[in-house]
Design a protein around this motif. Structure first.
Motif, PDB file in Angstrom:
ATOM      1  N   LEU A   1      17.879 -17.903  -9.558  1.00  0.00           N
ATOM      2  CA  LEU A   1      17.960 -16.743 -10.443  1.00  0.00           C
ATOM      3  C   LEU A   1      19.095 -15.810 -10.046  1.00  0.00           C
ATOM      4  O   LEU A   1      19.616 -15.067 -10.883  1.00  0.00           O
ATOM      5  CB  LEU A   1      16.625 -15.994 -10.437  1.00  0.00           C
ATOM      6  N   SER A   2      19.444 -15.813  -8.765  1.00  0.00           N
ATOM      7  CA  SER A   2      20.580 -14.987  -8.349  1.00  0.00           C
ATOM      8  C   SER A   2      21.896 -15.601  -8.805  1.00  0.00           C
ATOM      9  O   SER A   2      22.946 -14.953  -8.720  1.00  0.00           O
ATOM     10  CB  SER A   2      20.584 -14.819  -6.829  1.00  0.00           C
ATOM     11  N   ALA A   3      21.833 -16.846  -9.297  1.00  0.00           N
ATOM     12  CA  ALA A   3      23.050 -17.518  -9.735  1.00  0.00           C
ATOM     13  C   ALA A   3      23.693 -16.824 -10.929  1.00  0.00           C
ATOM     14  O   ALA A   3      24.913 -16.865 -11.103  1.00  0.00           O
ATOM     15  CB  ALA A   3      22.759 -18.979 -10.079  1.00  0.00           C
ATOM     16  N   SER A   4      22.879 -16.179 -11.758  1.00  0.00           N
ATOM     17  CA  SER A   4      23.435 -15.514 -12.942  1.00  0.00           C
ATOM     18  C   SER A   4      24.401 -14.414 -12.551  1.00  0.00           C
ATOM     19  O   SER A   4      25.453 -14.244 -13.176  1.00  0.00           O
ATOM     20  CB  SER A   4      22.296 -14.938 -13.785  1.00  0.00           C
ATOM     21  N   ASP A   5      24.055 -13.665 -11.496  1.00  0.00           N
ATOM     22  CA  ASP A   5      24.943 -12.601 -11.028  1.00  0.00           C
ATOM     23  C   ASP A   5      26.230 -13.187 -10.446  1.00  0.00           C
ATOM     24  O   ASP A   5      27.326 -12.672 -10.674  1.00  0.00           O
ATOM     25  CB  ASP A   5      24.224 -11.758  -9.976  1.00  0.00           C
ATOM     26  N   GLY A   6      26.080 -14.262  -9.663  1.00  0.00           N
ATOM     27  CA  GLY A   6      27.258 -14.918  -9.098  1.00  0.00           C
ATOM     28  C   GLY A   6      28.124 -15.549 -10.166  1.00  0.00           C
ATOM     29  O   GLY A   6      29.361 -15.516 -10.102  1.00  0.00           O
TER      30      GLY A   6
ATOM     31  N   CYS B   1      22.137 -16.799  -1.662  1.00  0.00           N
ATOM     32  CA  CYS B   1      23.086 -17.922  -1.685  1.00  0.00           C
ATOM     33  C   CYS B   1      23.216 -18.505  -3.084  1.00  0.00           C
ATOM     34  O   CYS B   1      24.206 -19.162  -3.401  1.00  0.00           O
ATOM     35  CB  CYS B   1      22.643 -19.011  -0.706  1.00  0.00           C
ATOM     36  N   GLY B   2      22.194 -18.267  -3.908  1.00  0.00           N
ATOM     37  CA  GLY B   2      22.290 -18.712  -5.296  1.00  0.00           C
ATOM     38  C   GLY B   2      23.468 -18.095  -6.010  1.00  0.00           C
ATOM     39  O   GLY B   2      23.960 -18.627  -7.013  1.00  0.00           O
ATOM     40  N   TRP B   3      23.925 -16.937  -5.511  1.00  0.00           N
ATOM     41  CA  TRP B   3      25.119 -16.300  -6.074  1.00  0.00           C
ATOM     42  C   TRP B   3      26.273 -17.288  -6.117  1.00  0.00           C
ATOM     43  O   TRP B   3      27.012 -17.368  -7.103  1.00  0.00           O
ATOM     44  CB  TRP B   3      25.478 -15.080  -5.208  1.00  0.00           C
ATOM     45  N   HIS B   4      26.424 -18.067  -5.048  1.00  0.00           N
ATOM     46  CA  HIS B   4      27.544 -19.006  -4.973  1.00  0.00           C
ATOM     47  C   HIS B   4      27.307 -20.265  -5.802  1.00  0.00           C
ATOM     48  O   HIS B   4      28.260 -20.937  -6.181  1.00  0.00           O
ATOM     49  CB  HIS B   4      27.825 -19.370  -3.520  1.00  0.00           C
ATOM     50  N   VAL B   5      26.045 -20.585  -6.069  1.00  0.00           N
ATOM     51  CA  VAL B   5      25.764 -21.679  -7.007  1.00  0.00           C
ATOM     52  C   VAL B   5      26.294 -21.292  -8.377  1.00  0.00           C
ATOM     53  O   VAL B   5      26.947 -22.091  -9.063  1.00  0.00           O
ATOM     54  CB  VAL B   5      24.255 -21.981  -7.069  1.00  0.00           C
ATOM     55  N   GLY B   6      26.006 -20.058  -8.792  1.00  0.00           N
ATOM     56  CA  GLY B   6      26.537 -19.576 -10.063  1.00  0.00           C
ATOM     57  C   GLY B   6      28.046 -19.492 -10.059  1.00  0.00           C
ATOM     58  O   GLY B   6      28.705 -19.847 -11.038  1.00  0.00           O
ATOM     59  N   SER B   7      28.604 -19.021  -8.940  1.00  0.00           N
ATOM     60  CA  SER B   7      30.063 -18.924  -8.824  1.00  0.00           C
ATOM     61  C   SER B   7      30.712 -20.294  -8.943  1.00  0.00           C
ATOM     62  O   SER B   7      31.740 -20.455  -9.608  1.00  0.00           O
ATOM     63  CB  SER B   7      30.436 -18.294  -7.477  1.00  0.00           C
TER      64      SER B   7
ATOM     65  N   GLN C   1      34.616 -21.306  -4.191  1.00  0.00           N
ATOM     66  CA  GLN C   1      33.181 -21.140  -4.419  1.00  0.00           C
ATOM     67  C   GLN C   1      32.377 -22.251  -3.748  1.00  0.00           C
ATOM     68  O   GLN C   1      31.264 -22.006  -3.264  1.00  0.00           O
ATOM     69  CB  GLN C   1      32.883 -21.090  -5.922  1.00  0.00           C
ATOM     70  N   LEU C   2      32.906 -23.459  -3.723  1.00  0.00           N
ATOM     71  CA  LEU C   2      32.232 -24.548  -3.010  1.00  0.00           C
ATOM     72  C   LEU C   2      32.165 -24.242  -1.518  1.00  0.00           C
ATOM     73  O   LEU C   2      31.123 -24.429  -0.866  1.00  0.00           O
ATOM     74  CB  LEU C   2      32.980 -25.865  -3.248  1.00  0.00           C
ATOM     75  N   TRP C   3      33.245 -23.758  -0.969  1.00  0.00           N
ATOM     76  CA  TRP C   3      33.296 -23.356   0.445  1.00  0.00           C
ATOM     77  C   TRP C   3      32.277 -22.245   0.717  1.00  0.00           C
ATOM     78  O   TRP C   3      31.552 -22.276   1.705  1.00  0.00           O
ATOM     79  CB  TRP C   3      34.718 -22.900   0.767  1.00  0.00           C
TER      80      TRP C   3
END
Length: 520
Positions: A45-50, A171-177, A332-334
């Motif tokens: 769910l934090s991926a949306s922000d990322g 860390c989900g931020w970076h999944v979204g990124s 973003q992968l890094w």
């Protein structure tokens, strides 16, 4: 350090002695596997922000988006990026109220309404006003998500998994990124407005996947206890933490600690108002950490790289759309790899070491980046500009090992139950204020003084390092309830180990004997 030693270090010797010593890993225990899978999904769910941060970063490199928006620059570009923080700032106090009134899980569910509305407006926008309005509503979605999901994870996770799972959330931020960066890299070749409409539409993809975790996640036992529903709180602990063992000493210990902690809070804090966050020495310390951590997470230089990578790369001679979007994708992968590594080792290394190594590493990297950027500005030497790229990766690697996993988890850990929702809201709002400043002011200053702006962040990083060194305590080795010992002293330690009845978070008497509930 072996697994047993890590367990003891993460929750303390007393609780560690009550954990099952059967040698069976959690993924072979159905109750823990089910709980962890639900909570793990919530980190998406934090991926949306990322996704939003990298989406706006990538869209600036797309000619069709630039044409659609009228080639925004300076203050207008800053406003387009920062508008999400406006509604989020207003919404966080509402989220805190909902968390305590209707529960953590129901509050989290409200975020889905906002994300659907926001994505529909962005993807179908027929003018720049509609697009900006969609971005405004993304802020409300982010507020309900980041204001409820971390608390639900923190308060329901198995004791030895709490630190990792809560650290994983951000860390989900970076999944979204990662998804946004590579989606834009793929759609850049589309020669019409779908080059940016497709990435805008996919902003809801990961929240939809996370819906499975939301539906199956249980309500917080701490919230249930605060609402005079001790039987349900005990049932949760028996089912999810003890695997159905009705006489589990672990479930009994956790219930007693929750109950005594709520009673202690009701005794010393007759209300749970916003002013209570500043009325005691312990809460003043918590508030200082919460506010500064939220600001530090944005004012350490990451705002330039996160939202304005394209102009940063242009300033050192990398102007190709393909190269800019490809670098963003690999970056973003890094970020994802490094932040996941830190999250899975947060109990092994401890919070303070991660914070301090991160600060020293970022400071060193930024000094080098400033020097290289300044040299390129004076010489226009291409190899010097290209040399900035690896140091951007190094800088972000140091950022990821602390400020990605600990921004939310550390804030949730340090606050007692009755102020945890407000504490997280305070932290998220301080982050939003800092983020709004960054995204609005950064392009203006970058246009004005270019690479010299990096020197400002070198100075700020020195201040951040000193602050963390002296005022951020180690929280590893304490349960959520025992965290009061760090901030409130020995009286909290004595009260937590005593028996008795519990008063709810708002001061109401539950009137249920713990021993009676344990036998029920």
């Amino acid at each position: 350090m072996g697994y047993k030693e890590v367990q003891k270090k993460s929750v303390g010797a007393e609780l560690a002695s009550l954990l099952p010593d059967d040698g069976i890993p959690f993924y072979r225990k159905k109750h823990l596997l089910r709980l962890n899978l639900s909570l793990f999904c919530l980190f998406l769910l934090s991926a949306s922000d990322g996704y939003d941060g990298t989406l706006m970063n990538g869209l600036q490199a797309l000619p069709h988006w630039q044409d659609f928006m009228g080639h925004p620059t300076g203050a207008w570009l800053g406003f387009v990026n920062a508008v999400t923080s406006l509604l989020a700032f207003v919404t966080y106090p509402i989220v805190a109220w909902c968390n305590n009134k209707i529960g953590r899980k129901k509050t989290l569910g409200i975020s889905y309404f906002w994300v659907v509305l926001a994505v529909a407006l962005q993807a179908a926008a027929n003018n720049s006003t509609s697009f900006v309005l969609g971005r405004l509503f993304i802020g409300a979605s982010a507020a309900f998500t980041s204001g409820a999901a971390p608390i639900l994870i923190t308060e329901t996770a198995y004791p030895t998994h709490r630190g990792i799972l809560t650290a994983l959330y951000n860390c989900g931020w970076h999944v979204g990124s990662l998804l946004a960066a590579w989606t834009i890299f793929g759609t850049r070749v589309i020669d019409n407005n779908w080059s940016w409409r497709i990435p805008a539409l996919l902003q809801c993809a990961l929240p939809v996947i996370a819906l499975v975790g939301y539906v199956t996640a249980p309500e917080s036992p701490r919230w249930l206890a605060s609402q005079e529903r001790l039987e349900e709180a005990r049932a949760f602990l028996v089912k999810y933490h003890a695997g159905g063992d009705e006489i589990s000493p672990l479930a009994a210990f956790e219930l007693r600690e929750i109950v005594n902690s709520l009673a202690l809070e009701a005794q010393h804090h007759k209300s749970s108002s916003w002013l209570d966050m500043f009325r005691s020495r312990g809460n003043l310390h918590r508030s200082f950490i919460t506010i500064t951590l939220g600001v530090f997470a944005q004012w350490n230089g990451v705002g330039i790289v996160s939202y304005y990578l394209a102009p940063v790369l242009s300033s050192v001679g990398i102007t190709s759309v393909a190269n800019q979007t490809m670098i963003s994708g690999f970056l973003q992968l890094w970020n994802l790899i490094l932040s996941l590594f830190a999250a899975f080792n947060v109990d092994r290394f401890g919070r303070r070491p991660l914070f301090l190594v991160s600060c020293f590493g970022m400071l060193t990297s930024y000094i080098v980046i400033s020097g290289l950027a300044g040299s390129f500005a004076n010489t226009n030497n291409s190899p010097t500009g290209i040399a900035v790229i690896p140091f951007l990766f190094i800088y972000y690697g140091f950022y990821d090992i602390a400020f990605t996993p600990l921004l939310v988890s550390y804030t949730c850990e340090i606050w007692q139950y009755n102020l945890r929702a407000k504490g997280l809201a305070l932290g998220m709002n301080s982050t939003r204020v800092a983020l709004f400043f960054n995204t609005f002011v950064n392009p203006i200053i970058l246009d004005a003084i270019a690479w010299k702006y990096y020197i400002v962040y070198c100075v700020i990083l020195v201040i951040i390092t000193i602050t963390i060194w002296f005022w951020y305590p180690e929280t590893n080795g304490y349960t959520l309830e025992e965290m009061a010992v760090i901030f409130d002293g020995k009286i909290a330690d004595e009260k937590l180990t005593s028996g008795g009845t519990v008063a709810g978070a708002e001061g109401k008497n539950v009137g249920t004997d713990i021993a009676h509930v344990e036998k029920a």
